[in-house]
Write a protein that holds these residues in place. Structure first.
Motif, PDB file in Angstrom:
ATOM      1  N   SER A  16      -4.951   9.578  21.068  1.00 47.83           N
ATOM      2  CA  SER A  16      -5.640   8.924  19.956  1.00 47.83           C
ATOM      3  C   SER A  16      -6.308   9.938  19.038  1.00 47.83           C
ATOM      4  O   SER A  16      -6.214   9.845  17.810  1.00 47.83           O
ATOM      5  CB  SER A  16      -6.668   7.920  20.480  1.00 47.83           C
ATOM      6  OG  SER A  16      -6.036   6.876  21.190  1.00 47.83           O
ATOM      7  N   ARG A  20      -5.080  10.445  15.133  1.00 47.75           N
ATOM      8  CA  ARG A  20      -6.003  10.245  14.009  1.00 47.75           C
ATOM      9  C   ARG A  20      -6.153  11.502  13.177  1.00 47.75           C
ATOM     10  O   ARG A  20      -6.109  11.457  11.940  1.00 47.75           O
ATOM     11  CB  ARG A  20      -7.376   9.800  14.534  1.00 47.75           C
ATOM     12  CG  ARG A  20      -7.369   8.480  15.267  1.00 47.75           C
ATOM     13  CD  ARG A  20      -8.764   8.000  15.550  1.00 47.75           C
ATOM     14  NE  ARG A  20      -9.544   8.917  16.351  1.00 47.75           N
ATOM     15  CZ  ARG A  20      -9.877   8.713  17.633  1.00 47.75           C
ATOM     16  NH1 ARG A  20      -9.460   7.621  18.249  1.00 47.75           N
ATOM     17  NH2 ARG A  20     -10.621   9.564  18.285  1.00 47.75           N
ATOM     18  N   LEU A  34      -1.171   5.071  10.020  1.00 53.88           N
ATOM     19  CA  LEU A  34      -1.508   5.081  11.444  1.00 53.88           C
ATOM     20  C   LEU A  34      -1.187   3.713  12.028  1.00 53.88           C
ATOM     21  O   LEU A  34      -1.563   2.687  11.458  1.00 53.88           O
ATOM     22  CB  LEU A  34      -2.999   5.394  11.605  1.00 53.88           C
ATOM     23  CG  LEU A  34      -3.576   5.549  13.014  1.00 53.88           C
ATOM     24  CD1 LEU A  34      -2.907   6.698  13.758  1.00 53.88           C
ATOM     25  CD2 LEU A  34      -5.084   5.773  12.923  1.00 53.88           C
ATOM     26  N   ASP A  36      -1.598   1.592  15.607  1.00 57.61           N
ATOM     27  CA  ASP A  36      -2.280   1.593  16.896  1.00 57.61           C
ATOM     28  C   ASP A  36      -1.589   0.623  17.845  1.00 57.61           C
ATOM     29  O   ASP A  36      -1.665  -0.590  17.674  1.00 57.61           O
ATOM     30  CB  ASP A  36      -3.740   1.191  16.690  1.00 57.61           C
ATOM     31  CG  ASP A  36      -4.591   1.420  17.932  1.00 57.61           C
ATOM     32  OD1 ASP A  36      -4.023   1.754  18.988  1.00 57.61           O
ATOM     33  OD2 ASP A  36      -5.821   1.266  17.838  1.00 57.61           O
ATOM     34  N   SER A  43      -7.889   3.827  18.030  1.00 56.94           N
ATOM     35  CA  SER A  43      -7.624   4.305  16.675  1.00 56.94           C
ATOM     36  C   SER A  43      -8.023   3.274  15.625  1.00 56.94           C
ATOM     37  O   SER A  43      -8.487   3.620  14.534  1.00 56.94           O
ATOM     38  CB  SER A  43      -6.144   4.680  16.528  1.00 56.94           C
ATOM     39  OG  SER A  43      -5.863   5.865  17.249  1.00 56.94           O
ATOM     40  N   ASP A  87       0.112   5.645  17.750  1.00 52.63           N
ATOM     41  CA  ASP A  87      -0.717   5.867  18.930  1.00 52.63           C
ATOM     42  C   ASP A  87      -0.306   4.855  19.992  1.00 52.63           C
ATOM     43  O   ASP A  87      -0.107   3.669  19.689  1.00 52.63           O
ATOM     44  CB  ASP A  87      -2.189   5.693  18.552  1.00 52.63           C
ATOM     45  CG  ASP A  87      -3.133   6.084  19.669  1.00 52.63           C
ATOM     46  OD1 ASP A  87      -2.683   6.711  20.636  1.00 52.63           O
ATOM     47  OD2 ASP A  87      -4.334   5.763  19.556  1.00 52.63           O
ATOM     48  N   SER A 176     -14.749  11.675  15.495  1.00 52.18           N
ATOM     49  CA  SER A 176     -14.318  10.362  15.967  1.00 52.18           C
ATOM     50  C   SER A 176     -15.415   9.325  15.785  1.00 52.18           C
ATOM     51  O   SER A 176     -15.173   8.208  15.315  1.00 52.18           O
ATOM     52  CB  SER A 176     -13.914  10.450  17.447  1.00 52.18           C
ATOM     53  OG  SER A 176     -13.639   9.168  17.973  1.00 52.18           O
TER      54      SER A 176
END
Length: 212
Positions: A16, A20, A34, A36, A43, A87, A176
């Motif tokens: 993850s 990202r 992205l 997820d 994410s 991800d 994050s």
């Protein structure tokens, strides 16, 4: 769009975080998406925090499949410029196999611990059975010696290993928590992290181009 799926059977490998960060980095040069596929939505939650930043960054976009298949979404995305990062869960079952099948290149992050280096072999074996192209990135290395030893251990597998490792830096956790890329953070640690990511991303792109 070129599609990069991050796959690892072992939890805690850093899929993850790397997905990202690479999505933000790719977004510096163009379109970036992205996806997820992890039920924990790590994410997705990072991206939602990102929407609270002022001004709200344009990239990456988060694509909610909303019940559609990843295969169908990938076919549509390929018509556009840019990069897609998928991800996945800490597993290699059918959802991860689908992510591998749609990818131009599978990125397998691995921590430089004996347990992680031993476990990565099963992930790579499954990807070979799927006949998918993959690269390995040493992630969260405490120092250059640990990373070098890990690359040496990984050399027994017929898979390219990134010559640049991702260091174990607190700035990745800070980024994050804030919904940022490390290149959007301040300080020397952020600059160093951004530089190592740029080098690794350039290498990944070169491998993807060579293997088309």
């Amino acid at each position: 769009m070129h599609i990069f799926s991050l796959v690892s059977q072992k939890g805690g490998a850093g899929k993850s975080t790397l997905a990202r960060q690479l999505a933000v980095l790719a977004g510096e040069a163009g379109a970036s998406v992205l996806i997820d596929r992890d039920p924990q939505e790590t994410s997705t939650k990072w991206w939602q925090r990102r929407q609270g930043l002022q001004p709200t960054p344009e990239r990456p976009d988060l694509l909610d499949l909303d019940g559609a298949s990843l295969t169908a979404a990938a076919a549509s995305l390929r018509k556009r410029p840019g990069a897609v990062f998928v991800d996945t869960r800490p597993a290699v079952a059918e959802p991860e196999a689908e992510a591998a099948r749609v990818a131009d290149l599978v990125i397998v992050p691995v921590r430089p611990s004996p347990d992680d280096l031993e476990a990565v072999g099963e992930t790579l074996k499954i990807l070979r059975r799927l006949e998918r192209r993959a690269v390995v990135v040493v992630n969260a290395a405490k120092n250059e010696m640990r990373a070098r030893d890990a690359r040496a251990a990984l050399s027994r597998y017929p898979v390219p290993v990134c010559p640049t490792h991702i260091a174990d830096r607190a700035v990745y956790l800070d980024a994050s928590l804030e919904g940022r890329g490390v290149g959007e953070m301040r300080g020397s640690a952020a600059r160093d992290a951004h530089a190592e990511l740029r080098t690794a991303w350039a290498w990944i792109q070169e491998v993807a181009r060579e293997r088309q």
